[in-house]
Design a protein around this motif. Structure first.
Motif, PDB file in Angstrom:
ATOM      1  N   ALA A 148      -2.803 -19.796 -12.136  1.00  0.00           N
ATOM      2  CA  ALA A 148      -2.953 -19.802 -10.860  1.00  0.00           C
ATOM      3  C   ALA A 148      -1.895 -18.667 -10.193  1.00  0.00           C
ATOM      4  N   ILE A 149      -0.596 -18.782 -10.526  1.00  0.00           N
ATOM      5  CA  ILE A 149       0.344 -18.054 -10.246  1.00  0.00           C
ATOM      6  C   ILE A 149      -0.075 -16.442 -10.533  1.00  0.00           C
ATOM      7  N   ASN A 150      -0.623 -16.201 -11.600  1.00  0.00           N
ATOM      8  CA  ASN A 150      -1.031 -14.914 -12.107  1.00  0.00           C
ATOM      9  C   ASN A 150      -2.303 -14.478 -11.218  1.00  0.00           C
ATOM     10  N   THR A 151      -2.831 -15.206 -10.960  1.00  0.00           N
ATOM     11  CA  THR A 151      -4.159 -15.019 -10.172  1.00  0.00           C
ATOM     12  C   THR A 151      -3.810 -14.652  -8.434  1.00  0.00           C
ATOM     13  N   VAL A 152      -2.757 -15.380  -8.026  1.00  0.00           N
ATOM     14  CA  VAL A 152      -2.349 -15.038  -6.390  1.00  0.00           C
ATOM     15  C   VAL A 152      -1.590 -13.658  -6.699  1.00  0.00           C
ATOM     16  N   ARG A 153      -0.636 -13.552  -7.542  1.00  0.00           N
ATOM     17  CA  ARG A 153       0.268 -12.565  -7.464  1.00  0.00           C
ATOM     18  C   ARG A 153      -0.322 -10.894  -7.148  1.00  0.00           C
ATOM     19  N   ILE A 156      -1.487 -10.537  -3.557  1.00  0.00           N
ATOM     20  CA  ILE A 156      -0.419 -10.192  -2.557  1.00  0.00           C
ATOM     21  C   ILE A 156      -0.131  -8.870  -2.700  1.00  0.00           C
ATOM     22  N   THR A 157       0.192  -8.322  -3.993  1.00  0.00           N
ATOM     23  CA  THR A 157       0.215  -7.072  -4.074  1.00  0.00           C
ATOM     24  C   THR A 157      -0.711  -5.942  -3.360  1.00  0.00           C
ATOM     25  N   HIS A 158      -1.924  -6.512  -3.508  1.00  0.00           N
ATOM     26  CA  HIS A 158      -3.341  -5.737  -3.114  1.00  0.00           C
ATOM     27  C   HIS A 158      -3.115  -5.608  -1.446  1.00  0.00           C
ATOM     28  N   ARG A 159      -2.787  -6.670  -0.978  1.00  0.00           N
ATOM     29  CA  ARG A 159      -2.680  -6.737   0.699  1.00  0.00           C
ATOM     30  C   ARG A 159      -1.732  -5.944   1.124  1.00  0.00           C
ATOM     31  N   ASN A 160      -0.570  -5.842   0.459  1.00  0.00           N
ATOM     32  CA  ASN A 160       0.520  -5.119   0.644  1.00  0.00           C
ATOM     33  C   ASN A 160       0.212  -3.528   0.695  1.00  0.00           C
ATOM     34  N   ALA A 161      -0.699  -3.135  -0.416  1.00  0.00           N
ATOM     35  CA  ALA A 161      -1.304  -1.898  -0.804  1.00  0.00           C
ATOM     36  C   ALA A 161      -2.124  -1.500   0.608  1.00  0.00           C
ATOM     37  N   VAL A 162      -2.974  -2.536   0.890  1.00  0.00           N
ATOM     38  CA  VAL A 162      -3.868  -2.237   2.059  1.00  0.00           C
ATOM     39  C   VAL A 162      -3.253  -1.869   3.163  1.00  0.00           C
ATOM     40  N   ALA A 163      -2.091  -2.556   3.545  1.00  0.00           N
ATOM     41  CA  ALA A 163      -1.312  -2.439   4.651  1.00  0.00           C
ATOM     42  C   ALA A 163      -0.682  -1.159   4.704  1.00  0.00           C
ATOM     43  N   ASN A 164      -0.110  -0.608   3.466  1.00  0.00           N
ATOM     44  CA  ASN A 164       0.422   0.753   3.373  1.00  0.00           C
ATOM     45  C   ASN A 164      -0.741   1.914   3.614  1.00  0.00           C
ATOM     46  N   LYS A 165      -1.932   1.594   3.270  1.00  0.00           N
ATOM     47  CA  LYS A 165      -2.946   2.530   3.143  1.00  0.00           C
ATOM     48  C   LYS A 165      -3.527   2.646   4.593  1.00  0.00           C
ATOM     49  N   LYS A 166      -3.246   1.556   5.418  1.00  0.00           N
ATOM     50  CA  LYS A 166      -3.767   1.681   6.869  1.00  0.00           C
ATOM     51  C   LYS A 166      -2.533   2.453   7.711  1.00  0.00           C
ATOM     52  N   LEU A 167      -1.187   2.341   7.335  1.00  0.00           N
ATOM     53  CA  LEU A 167      -0.360   3.084   7.990  1.00  0.00           C
ATOM     54  C   LEU A 167      -0.593   4.565   7.898  1.00  0.00           C
ATOM     55  N   ALA A 168      -0.865   4.896   6.380  1.00  0.00           N
ATOM     56  CA  ALA A 168      -1.014   6.258   5.935  1.00  0.00           C
ATOM     57  C   ALA A 168      -2.414   6.831   6.735  1.00  0.00           C
ATOM     58  N   ALA A 169      -3.048   5.917   7.077  1.00  0.00           N
ATOM     59  CA  ALA A 169      -4.423   6.460   7.727  1.00  0.00           C
ATOM     60  C   ALA A 169      -4.194   6.781   9.134  1.00  0.00           C
ATOM     61  N   MET A 170      -3.634   5.935   9.826  1.00  0.00           N
ATOM     62  CA  MET A 170      -3.229   5.914  11.257  1.00  0.00           C
ATOM     63  C   MET A 170      -2.278   7.125  11.417  1.00  0.00           C
ATOM     64  N   VAL A 171      -1.353   7.658  10.662  1.00  0.00           N
ATOM     65  CA  VAL A 171      -0.635   8.657  10.510  1.00  0.00           C
ATOM     66  C   VAL A 171      -1.557   9.965  10.408  1.00  0.00           C
ATOM     67  N   ASN A 172      -2.443   9.927   9.347  1.00  0.00           N
ATOM     68  CA  ASN A 172      -3.114  11.118   9.048  1.00  0.00           C
ATOM     69  C   ASN A 172      -4.238  11.430  10.097  1.00  0.00           C
ATOM     70  N   VAL A 173      -4.946  10.512  10.584  1.00  0.00           N
ATOM     71  CA  VAL A 173      -6.050  10.720  11.259  1.00  0.00           C
ATOM     72  C   VAL A 173      -5.743  11.810  12.729  1.00  0.00           C
ATOM     73  N   PRO A 174      -4.879  11.341  13.546  1.00  0.00           N
ATOM     74  CA  PRO A 174      -4.566  12.364  14.444  1.00  0.00           C
ATOM     75  C   PRO A 174      -4.339  13.717  13.979  1.00  0.00           C
TER      76      PRO A 174
END
Length: 230
Positions: A148-153, A156-174
């Motif tokens: 269960a721990i190995n499944t969740v970990r 969470i990493t993927h969620r953080n990667a998505v957040a970073n990608k969102k930030l990059a997109a917000m910066v890059n688009v303009p």
């Protein structure tokens, strides 16, 4: 990507469609070929950014992640209570201190910290497995918790990667929009000065005037007949 940015991208794509409808008008003119290539590069990059929708992506797995988090917390709490009972009965203060987590700490707060606490419970139970068997802690139950721990970990990493990608997109688009706009202005001048088909230039400029309209202004869509020049 905001609604206004999507509108701008759509207009950029319309210009490219017009150019692509009659390539023989410009594909032998070096400066225009280069400008169209650069403009298309920016538009392609914007399209790629448009498909980065972290909110939508997160929604696809958030429910699943929450379910796994709940299952992990439930298993950890069940084992925690047994380890705590053993630690008290054996007067093992060090063990009792190491797994001194409340139910609330296993269910709320930072996901990373919750995972770490669950991992600590697993590790301590594993260390004392021989003594914990009479409390109902088995190798199988510990394996289920670790799974269960190995499944969740990674979730969470993927969620953080998505957040970073969102930030990059917000910066890059303009930035991409401005680069594309600058290149399009170069293309405007090239079309007017190096193409000698007046009808082609007139329709190009009419189209460009439409693409410069404010978002609230109803746009006039060009028909396929307009794009297929004779």
């Amino acid at each position: 990507m905001t609604t206004n940015q999507q509108h701008i991208l759509s207009m950029y794509q319309t210009v490219l469609s017009y150019m692509d409808a009659k390539p023989t008008m410009w594909n032998t003119i070096g400066p225009i070929v280069k400008s169209v290539f650069m403009f298309r590069t920016y538009v392609t990059a914007l399209i790629q950014q448009m498909y980065i929708q972290p909110g939508q992506m997160a929604a696809l797995y958030m429910q699943d992640k929450d379910g796994h988090m709940l299952a992990m917390s439930d298993m950890s709490l069940a084992i925690l209570l047994k380890v705590r009972a053993y630690a008290k009965a054996s007067n093992n203060k060090a063990l009792l201190y190491a797994i001194n987590y409340s139910e609330n700490e296993l269910r709320t707060g930072s996901e990373i910290h919750i995972v770490k606490r669950c991992q600590t419970i697993y590790n301590k139970a594993k260390d004392h497995l021989a003594e914990l068997t009479k409390y109902g802690v088995t190798e199988e139950r510990l394996s289920q918790l670790q799974h269960a721990i190995n499944t969740v970990r990674p979730m969470i990493t993927h969620r953080n990667a998505v957040a970073n990608k969102k930030l990059a997109a917000m910066v890059n688009v303009p930035l991409l929009i401005e680069e594309a706009r600058a290149e399009l202005e170069k293309l405007d001048e090239l079309v007017k000065t190096t193409i000698f088909d007046r009808r082609y230039i007139k329709m190009y400029m009419q189209l460009r005037n439409q693409t410069e309209m404010p978002l609230h202004t109803p746009s006039v869509q060009m028909s396929s007949n307009n794009l297929q020049l004779s």
